[in-house]
Scaffold this motif. Structure first.
Motif, PDB file in Angstrom:
ATOM      1  N   MET A 221      -9.204  16.084  -8.934  1.00 19.89           N
ATOM      2  CA  MET A 221      -8.922  16.552  -7.587  1.00 19.89           C
ATOM      3  C   MET A 221      -7.978  17.747  -7.537  1.00 19.89           C
ATOM      4  N   GLY A 222      -7.479  18.182  -8.701  1.00 20.68           N
ATOM      5  CA  GLY A 222      -6.586  19.339  -8.711  1.00 20.68           C
ATOM      6  C   GLY A 222      -5.242  19.067  -8.072  1.00 20.68           C
ATOM      7  N   LEU A 223      -4.691  17.887  -8.310  1.00 22.02           N
ATOM      8  CA  LEU A 223      -3.411  17.499  -7.724  1.00 22.02           C
ATOM      9  C   LEU A 223      -2.263  17.852  -8.656  1.00 22.02           C
ATOM     10  N   THR A 224      -1.073  18.015  -8.089  1.00 20.08           N
ATOM     11  CA  THR A 224       0.128  18.271  -8.882  1.00 20.08           C
ATOM     12  C   THR A 224       0.931  16.978  -9.043  1.00 20.08           C
ATOM     13  N   ILE A 225       1.879  17.010  -9.975  1.00 23.51           N
ATOM     14  CA  ILE A 225       2.742  15.855 -10.196  1.00 23.51           C
ATOM     15  C   ILE A 225       3.511  15.511  -8.926  1.00 23.51           C
ATOM     16  N   ASP A 226       4.078  16.522  -8.267  1.00 21.34           N
ATOM     17  CA  ASP A 226       4.852  16.257  -7.047  1.00 21.34           C
ATOM     18  C   ASP A 226       3.978  15.670  -5.953  1.00 21.34           C
ATOM     19  N   GLU A 227       2.726  16.140  -5.858  1.00 21.95           N
ATOM     20  CA  GLU A 227       1.824  15.593  -4.841  1.00 21.95           C
ATOM     21  C   GLU A 227       1.525  14.126  -5.119  1.00 21.95           C
ATOM     22  N   VAL A 228       1.228  13.803  -6.368  1.00 21.33           N
ATOM     23  CA  VAL A 228       0.893  12.412  -6.708  1.00 21.33           C
ATOM     24  C   VAL A 228       2.077  11.489  -6.456  1.00 21.33           C
ATOM     25  N   ASP A 229       3.275  11.901  -6.860  1.00 21.54           N
ATOM     26  CA  ASP A 229       4.432  11.024  -6.655  1.00 21.54           C
ATOM     27  C   ASP A 229       4.755  10.846  -5.177  1.00 21.54           C
ATOM     28  N   SER A 230       4.435  11.832  -4.350  1.00 19.52           N
ATOM     29  CA  SER A 230       4.660  11.663  -2.905  1.00 19.52           C
ATOM     30  C   SER A 230       3.642  10.701  -2.304  1.00 19.52           C
ATOM     31  N   LEU A 231       2.471  10.560  -2.966  1.00 20.96           N
ATOM     32  CA  LEU A 231       1.406   9.703  -2.443  1.00 20.96           C
ATOM     33  C   LEU A 231       1.463   8.278  -2.973  1.00 20.96           C
ATOM     34  N   THR A 232       2.168   8.059  -4.092  1.00 21.66           N
ATOM     35  CA  THR A 232       2.095   6.750  -4.754  1.00 21.66           C
ATOM     36  C   THR A 232       3.435   6.030  -4.802  1.00 21.66           C
ATOM     37  N   GLY A 233       4.330   6.339  -3.875  1.00 17.26           N
ATOM     38  CA  GLY A 233       5.625   5.677  -3.802  1.00 17.26           C
ATOM     39  C   GLY A 233       5.705   4.709  -2.637  1.00 17.26           C
ATOM     40  N   PRO A 234       6.837   4.661  -1.945  1.00 19.93           N
ATOM     41  CA  PRO A 234       7.046   3.704  -0.850  1.00 19.93           C
ATOM     42  C   PRO A 234       6.021   3.798   0.277  1.00 19.93           C
ATOM     43  N   ILE A 235       5.396   4.944   0.434  1.00 21.58           N
ATOM     44  CA  ILE A 235       4.415   5.094   1.515  1.00 21.58           C
ATOM     45  C   ILE A 235       3.287   4.076   1.381  1.00 21.58           C
ATOM     46  N   ILE A 236       2.968   3.651   0.134  1.00 22.00           N
ATOM     47  CA  ILE A 236       1.928   2.619  -0.046  1.00 22.00           C
ATOM     48  C   ILE A 236       2.524   1.330  -0.625  1.00 22.00           C
ATOM     49  N   GLY A 237       3.837   1.156  -0.457  1.00 24.58           N
ATOM     50  CA  GLY A 237       4.463  -0.089  -0.884  1.00 24.58           C
ATOM     51  C   GLY A 237       4.745  -0.150  -2.370  1.00 24.58           C
ATOM     52  N   ARG A 238       4.930   1.000  -3.004  1.00 22.27           N
ATOM     53  CA  ARG A 238       5.268   1.062  -4.422  1.00 22.27           C
ATOM     54  C   ARG A 238       6.706   1.561  -4.567  1.00 22.27           C
ATOM     55  N   PRO A 239       7.326   1.396  -5.732  1.00 22.79           N
ATOM     56  CA  PRO A 239       8.712   1.836  -5.911  1.00 22.79           C
ATOM     57  C   PRO A 239       8.879   3.341  -5.700  1.00 22.79           C
ATOM     58  N   LYS A 240      10.121   3.757  -5.466  1.00 23.31           N
ATOM     59  CA  LYS A 240      10.434   5.177  -5.270  1.00 23.31           C
ATOM     60  C   LYS A 240      10.042   6.009  -6.478  1.00 23.31           C
ATOM     61  N   SER A 241      10.072   5.385  -7.662  1.00 27.98           N
ATOM     62  CA  SER A 241       9.739   6.118  -8.881  1.00 27.98           C
ATOM     63  C   SER A 241       8.256   6.460  -8.959  1.00 27.98           C
ATOM     64  N   ALA A 242       7.443   5.918  -8.059  1.00 27.33           N
ATOM     65  CA  ALA A 242       6.029   6.253  -7.930  1.00 27.33           C
ATOM     66  C   ALA A 242       5.318   6.206  -9.281  1.00 27.33           C
ATOM     67  N   THR A 243       4.626   7.290  -9.668  1.00 23.35           N
ATOM     68  CA  THR A 243       3.818   7.275 -10.890  1.00 23.35           C
ATOM     69  C   THR A 243       4.500   7.995 -12.051  1.00 23.35           C
ATOM     70  N   PHE A 244       4.781   9.270 -11.877  1.00 21.32           N
ATOM     71  CA  PHE A 244       5.288  10.081 -12.993  1.00 21.32           C
ATOM     72  C   PHE A 244       6.754   9.798 -13.295  1.00 21.32           C
ATOM     73  N   ARG A 245       7.516   9.525 -12.260  1.00 23.46           N
ATOM     74  CA  ARG A 245       8.926   9.171 -12.507  1.00 23.46           C
ATOM     75  C   ARG A 245       8.993   7.829 -13.243  1.00 23.46           C
ATOM     76  N   THR A 246       8.123   6.905 -12.890  1.00 24.92           N
ATOM     77  CA  THR A 246       8.056   5.628 -13.598  1.00 24.92           C
ATOM     78  C   THR A 246       7.757   5.856 -15.073  1.00 24.92           C
ATOM     79  N   ALA A 247       6.799   6.742 -15.352  1.00 29.45           N
ATOM     80  CA  ALA A 247       6.443   7.034 -16.743  1.00 29.45           C
ATOM     81  C   ALA A 247       7.638   7.595 -17.507  1.00 29.45           C
TER      82      ALA A 247
END
Length: 804
Positions: A221-247
């Motif tokens: 989809m041509g997404l950036t790291i910042d875009e993914v972490d903004s989409l996969t954190g608390p907004i969908i009930g996941r931790p603030k660390s989202a995806t890349f910060r968790t990694a």
């Protein structure tokens, strides 16, 4: 089966996991023996300190780490250190031996051979391995060893991540499995999940799939790291660390190791290609960009040479800046704040389930990401049954407890509509396991449903619903919400059974405003008429961040002081209603319980707090004093604590400092030391899921023991000028030394005035209402201070008060 009691633990291996597992067991009151290897250069030494250097250094590093691995610093005294050469024989005194050494099969097997020779028969032996098949570890061991051996996979950090996977082998005695499932739940406070001996077990199998699938979507989809972490954190009930910060936190090498392990060990996995390592990820590992452990990964922290930026990395002074990796150029650049219209529209919606529906249905790029991500996830989890788990609820429990998801994947599927989503998935090219189609064809439209407040989960093998274990002990007020006794815009009152009411509310950060106060009053009124008592609790990420400061700010900025006075009176009166009701009121807090939420606990007949409860009277931070009865209650308790054999000002000064420095207990255990919880009365519940059941039991016990409505106090001793001068002098000293700003000192003097009962010429007995009036007057006057309003505004905008 003979009753089994755990009196002592031995932990073999003092690395990051081993030392913290030892700390967690010490935190629940057990003596722990922590062992590790002798340093190579001390093999021939008789010096005990040198021989134990590795284990002692590891333990000290754990104790100093942040967040703390212990509920209270004193518990470390329960840990004894040693080494394998000198002290392995001492495990004969342990009831449970936990192995946490390096992830190498040969080393673990060598250690277990030695353990088998010195352990006492019947001792539990478990391994914390996350990557080695459990059944390989007990090869060659005695029958008694095999009978008492299994995997116990803790997640890091053990104190905070609540998942404990129990992985038996074919030789493990089923009674041992039952014991560990129960012990982990009740004593360690864990969500214990029975897992199969499959690669990565449950949580890491699903969690790493989720991360690797997102890596695939980035390229697609041509997404950036910042875009993914903004989409996969608390907004969908996941931790603030989202995806890349968790990694970055977990370690990119660890992520790659698990992904490769699944790829190599699971040739039948229909999504196996998702676990292939992308070229850019291989480059990161080769460059030693492994995340926090090496100083850079998907993110890198730099320090600008001046506050205006533009400096080089490592330069002195300036502000820290976090840079993000561009996966196309493999270079770091400033973080970007992504903008998605659907996300902006969904943010104001407090209810996660409604928010999730809205996001997945959105027509923009974010909506497409959410659909692709959830379709892939739903497909994957459906195919993992019965491979890694026989029931959906175990997968959901593992992901919520191990990865910090607010709701599980199957529960999310229910929210989006199972039948409708399956149709959309198939149209988009995603498959579902046959049992899901069979479930729908059999007329079962959801993976979960509720009967009389009890949660049932679909069992694919039985093709029907079965109760989720622990239903009587894991009471959730939300499970009763479909049949409320009463509700308003924020609150729901339900019948928990046994003539006990339950109250919960759902607001932003679960703040306490007018609706919530009305709900508390109504719940108590209903309980007094027809019930034994009331439990106040909720199921949100936090119990409550305190009073609705936004409302306070709005009224203060508009100078609506009469309305503000009424609002404060309402808060005080409600807290006093909690204290002086004709039936027991028990509060069951968890996570954040600050400000007004702490005041509620102070006035309850009993508190049943989760061990991970962070509570305190924090109002001084925003330029106010506790105005909902908290200041009054601290004065009352100080009065009761005064002794003839010590100066009366000592206990008052201690109470004053707790409020004046806005101290927050970093665990429920610490709240006793701050005088918030009462020893011998208030209770710490290790497993957060058991809070409501314990609180309900407490209501029944209080009522059956002859509960009598308390009488408002008129004998609270205040010290007037006797203590006022002492407190003023201390405030002046702090101000002069630069530890307190002008406004800090002003607020502290107001607090001192209230806590001393005003400018009285001598110690006097006063009523609670007298103190409440002083408290309210001080609170109101501070609401008129410009610097207080600046602090409140700063909290509302950025989450932290400005220091002014």
């Amino acid at each position: 089966m003979t009753k089994r009691t755990i009196r002592k633990i031995a932990v073999l291996g003092s690395g990051v996991m081993g030392s913290r597992i030892a700390c967690h067991f010490a935190g629940i009151g057990l003596p722990v023996l922590l062992l590790d290897i002798v340093p190579a250069d001390a093999k021939d030494s008789d010096n005990k300190a040198l021989r134990n250097k590795i284990v002692n250094d590891a333990l000290q590093a754990a104790i100093k780490s942040n967040p703390s691995p212990v509920y209270h610093k004193d518990v470390v005294k329960r840990i004894t250190t040693g080494n394998f050469d000198d002290n392995l024989k001492d495990i004969a005194t342990a009831d449970w031996v936990i192995e946490v050494v390096v992830e190498r099969l040969d080393i673990k097997k060598q250690l277990f051979e030695k353990v088998d020779a010195v352990r006492k028969p019947g001792t539990l032996i478990t391994s914390n391995t996350s990557g080695i098949p459990i059944h390989l570890l007990n090869e060659g061991r005695s029958d008694d060893f095999k009978k008492h051996f299994c995997g116990t996979h803790f997640f890091n950090p053990p104190r905070y991540l609540r998942l404990l996977e129990i992985i038996p082998t074919p030789e493990t005695d089923p009674a041992i499995v039952d014991f560990l499932m129960d012990y982990g739940d009740r004593f360690l406070g864990k969500t214990t999940v029975l897992a199969k001996d499959t690669p990565a077990f449950i949580a890491n199998r699903i969690g790493v799939y989720g991360i690797m699938a997102i890596f695939g979507l980035i390229e697609k989809m041509g997404l950036t790291i910042d875009e993914v972490d903004s989409l996969t954190g608390p907004i969908i009930g996941r931790p603030k660390s989202a995806t890349f910060r968790t990694a970055d936190v977990v370690g990119i090498d660890t992520l790659v190791k698990v992904a490769k392990g699944v790829y190599e060990s699971c040739p039948q996995d229909e999504a196996r290609d998702s676990f292939r390592i992308p070229g850019w990820l291989d480059k990161m590992v080769a460059s030693n960009w492994l995340g926090d452990k090496t100083g850079q990964g998907f993110f890198r922290k730099v320090r600008n040479s001046s506050p205006t930026g533009g400096g080089r990395e490592g330069a002195g002074g300036g502000e820290k800046e976090i840079l993000t990796l561009d996966l196309n150029t493999m270079e770091y650049g400033p973080r970007q704040k992504p903008k998605f219209s659907s996300v902006d529209a969904a943010k104001p919606i407090d209810d996660l389930k409604q928010r999730l529906k809205m996001l997945v249905a959105a027509g923009d790029k974010a909506g497409e990401f959410y659909r692709q991500f959830h379709y892939g996830l739903f497909s994957y989890i459906s195919h993992r049954i019965p491979e890694i788990s026989d029931e959906p609820y175990r997968i959901d429990d593992a992901m919520m407890a191990g990865f910090g998801w607010e709701i599980g994947a199957f529960e999310s599927w229910d929210v989006l509509g199972v039948e409708r989503t399956v149709k959309a998935m198939k149209e988009a090219g995603y498959s579902v396991a046959p049992w899901v189609d069979e479930m729908i064809a059999g007329g079962h439209k959801t993976f979960y449903h509720f009967e009389n407040g009890r949660k049932l989960s679909y069992d694919p093998a039985a093709k029907t619903y079965k109760p989720v274990p622990g239903g009587a002990d894991f009471i959730s007020i939300a499970n009763f919400a479909s049949a409320p006794v009463w509700k308003n815009g924020s609150c729901t009152v339900v019948d928990l059974g046994d003539e006990v009411l339950g109250l919960q509310w759902n607001t932003k950060m679960n703040s306490i405003g007018g609706d919530v106060l009305s709900g508390i009053g109504k719940a108590i009124e209903l309980a007094e008429k027809n019930y034994r008592g009331l439990v106040i609790a909720n199921e949100g990420p936090n119990f409550s961040a305190g009073a609705n400061v936004g409302m306070i700010f709005m009224l203060a900025i508009e100078q609506e002081y009469d309305e503000l006075d009424m609002a404060i009176r309402m808060f005080q009166n409600t807290m006093m209603r909690v204290r002086y009701s004709s039936v027991p009121v028990v509060v069951a807090p968890h996570a954040l319980a600050l400000g007004g939420a702490c005041e509620m606990s102070l006035h309850a007949d009993k508190v049943c707090a989760a061990a991970e409860t962070y509570t305190g009277l924090v109002e001084l931070g925003v330029g106010l004093i506790p105005g909902g009865g908290g200041t009054k209650e601290f004065v009352l308790r100080s009065s009761d604590e005064m002794h003839e054999d010590e100066p009366e000002t000592i206990t008052l000064k201690n109470r004053f400092l707790t409020i004046a420095t806005a101290k927050v207990a970093t665990s429920a255990h610490e709240a006793y030391g701050l005088g918030i919880y009462r020893k011998g009365l208030d209770e710490v519940v290790m497993n957060q899921n058991r809070r409501v059941a314990e609180a309900k039991r407490s209501v029944v016990e209080l009522q059956e023991s002859g509960y009598v409505m308390p009488v408002q106090r008129r004998d609270v001793k205040v010290l007037g000028r006797t203590a006022l001068g002492t407190l003023y002098s201390g405030i002046h000293g702090m101000h002069t030394a630069g530890y307190a700003t002008d406004h800090d000192a002003l607020v502290a003097r107001k607090l001192a005035y209230v806590m001393c009962g005003g400018d009285l010429s001598e110690p006097t007995l006063v009523s609670e209402q007298y103190l409440l009036d002083l408290e309210r007057e001080a609170f109101l006057s501070l609401c008129g201070e410009r610097k207080t309003l600046e602090r409140i505004q700063s909290v509302l905008k950025g989450g932290k008060p400005v220091r002014n």
